[in-house]
Design an enzyme around this catalytic site. Structure first.
Site, PDB file in Angstrom:
ATOM      1  CD  GLU A 233      45.369  -6.064  45.256  1.00 39.33           C
ATOM      2  OE1 GLU A 233      45.986  -5.204  45.637  1.00 39.33           O
ATOM      3  OE2 GLU A 233      44.084  -6.355  45.017  1.00 39.33           O
ATOM      4  CD  GLU A 336      41.871  -9.186  48.151  1.00 35.78           C
ATOM      5  OE1 GLU A 336      43.333  -9.723  48.388  1.00 35.78           O
ATOM      6  OE2 GLU A 336      41.818  -8.156  48.144  1.00 35.78           O
TER       7      GLU A 336
END
Length: 485
Positions: A233, A336
């Site tokens: 991220e 994810e």
């Protein structure tokens, strides 16, 4: 002279057309004498990947507009399937260690057995700590830019034993990759592992060396590393371990430091995945990195998550398909996803499972080759998590009772992972009604796997159609099915 030329051209044309056609060795898929075995999961029932029917194909030359149909065309094939799995985080490993031996064995079978469980083959783990760790840590002493103190001791107590056991159970089909959440604090602009910050330019090379050290340490432990993502991220400033890279910064770190460093150390075969964040910005990130030839040469794939709906919008599945259209030679991998905001009263909330069904079908239909869930196991509080970011997992281990709790998400994932084999080819699948979502894969053994989700609140009867053959199938309201034939 002209006549001789004309005659030569005429003869060559005749003989050219007379050449026998080369027959393809490709074996065409046939429904002849095939049985369609149906496995079903449904809300508020005992159906959990349960065998519910054995069906036969009959002739259906022209479906009607009034019929619900699902058209599968085995002749139109797309991406090659790599695998499905989840992340062995510190939290997962710590919870596993607290379970009784009997439940540990049950856990292994549930995830890694194709017969008794759902056959996971894909594993991810965190390099340095993440939110799902009991505390922040790195593998070096703070300030050690030369990495002389590098030691993966924090992994040895819980993570490594579980990863090794899982890899051994999976065997040759195992695919294991690593992802960092944050470099050590001294390497960052905010001098902290948490709350974002950027990797300082003077530490680009030491940080690239860090990946090499970690891969070497894992492989010394007997854990083969298939690949890595550059940063989990990279556009999210979180209250937990995080690090920000603009698209240009990730591109330049890859092409000038990480790629060459892995290459120099004999790790050319490690698969590098960029982005590793939500679907919302993935097209921009792909364009910036993959339009640079020097960066692209190091890229195996682009990874993505499903949290783009944090802003109130819908999942942006089309962005996955757009990247696939723009860069068909680059692999797409879901890296994810989990259901956030843990609440023990919602263990069996069917809607949590539906999120998996919709995402996996859409992601695969848009070209995704592999799909990785988040924590493979969490406790009865949705942790441990050192910043209280508690979430759901497909399986929870209640450390007070020692029992495993299976959520709907486990079964939804299983409708794919249990039946689709590594090396399978996705084939064209098209429902005639928006009520149904579906995807299909042709396994290497010649068996077709079609997964179907019923989005409606009513039972639906549909025809599974291949060419002029069809079989009638009933699917419960909000039900999930896998058809094997």
């Amino acid at each position: 002279m002209i006549n001789k030329i004309y005659l030569g051209l005429l003869l060559s044309t005749i003989f050219g057309f007379a050449q026998p056609k080369v027959k393809s060795d490709k074996k065409m898929f046939s429904t002849k004498d095939k049985t369609v075995t149906v496995y079903t999961s449904a809300d508020s029932s005992d159906l959990k990947m349960s065998k519910t029917a054995d069906l036969r194909f009959t002739e259906l030359k022209q479906p009607l507009e009034t019929q619900f149909c699902l058209f599968v065309n085995p002749n139109k094939q797309f991406q090659t399937f790599l695998g499905i799995g989840g992340a062995i985080t510190d939290a997962s490993a710590e919870v596993f260690a607290k379970l009784p031996k009997q439940q540990q064995q049950q856990f292994f079978e549930a995830y890694f057995s194709k017969d008794k469980g759902i056959g996971y083959t894909l594993l991810r783990t965190n390099m340095n700590s993440c939110d799902f760790s009991s505390g922040s840590y790195t593998y070096i002493k703070e300030g050690d830019k030369d990495l002389k103190t590098f030691d993966i001791a924090p992994d040895r107590k819980f993570k490594l034993p579980l990863i090794k056991s899982a890899m051994n159970l999976i065997g040759n089909d195992a695919t294991f990759y690593i992802s960092p959440w944050s470099p050590p604090a001294f390497m960052k602009s905010n001098n902290h592992m948490l709350k974002g910050g950027k990797l300082l330019p003077e530490f680009y090379q030491p940080w690239a060396n860090y990946y090499v050290k970690y891969i070497q340490a894992l492989e010394k432990e007997g854990i083969p590393v298939w690949g890595l993502t550059i940063q989990n991220e990279p556009m999210a400033t979180q209250i937990w371990e995080s690090c920000i890279y603009s698209a240009e910064e990730e591109r330049d770190f890859l092409k000038n430091y990480l790629g060459p460093t892995l290459e120099k150390n004999g790790f050319c075969n490690k698969k590098i995945t960029v982005w590793d964040h939500n679907r919302d910005l993935m097209v921009q990130r792909a364009s910036t990195i993959l339009d640079d030839a020097e960066a692209k040469k190091y890229v195996w794939g682009l990874g993505f998550h499903w949290y783009e709906d944090w802003s109130g919008g819908e999942p942006m599945f089309n962005n996955v398909g757009l990247v696939n259209e723009m860069y068909p030679d680059v692999n797409l991998m879901f890296t994810e996803g989990c259901n956030e905001k843990f609440d023990a009263l919602k263990y069996q909330l069917w809607k949590n499972g539906e999120r998996y069904a919709k995402s996996m079908i859409n992601d695969f239909n848009n070209g995704t080759v592999a799909w990785t869930d988040w924590n493979i196991l969490l406790d009865q509080f949705g942790g441990p998590n050192h910043v209280k970011n508690f979430c759901f997992a497909p399986i929870h281990g209640d450390t007070s009772t020692g029992q495993l709790i299976f959520t709907p998400s486990y079964y939804m994932i299983g409708h794919f992972s249990k039946f689709i084999a590594k090396g399978a080819k996705r084939v064209s699948t098209s429902p005639s009604r928006s009520t149904l979502l579906s995807t299909s894969f042709l396994n290497p053994d010649g068996k077709m796997v079609t997964v179907v989700f019923n989005q409606s609140n009513k039972e639906v009867t549909y025809n599974l159609c291949i060419d002029t053959a069809a079989t009638e199938v009933k699917i419960p309201a909000k039900g999930m099915q896998t058809l094997i034939y």
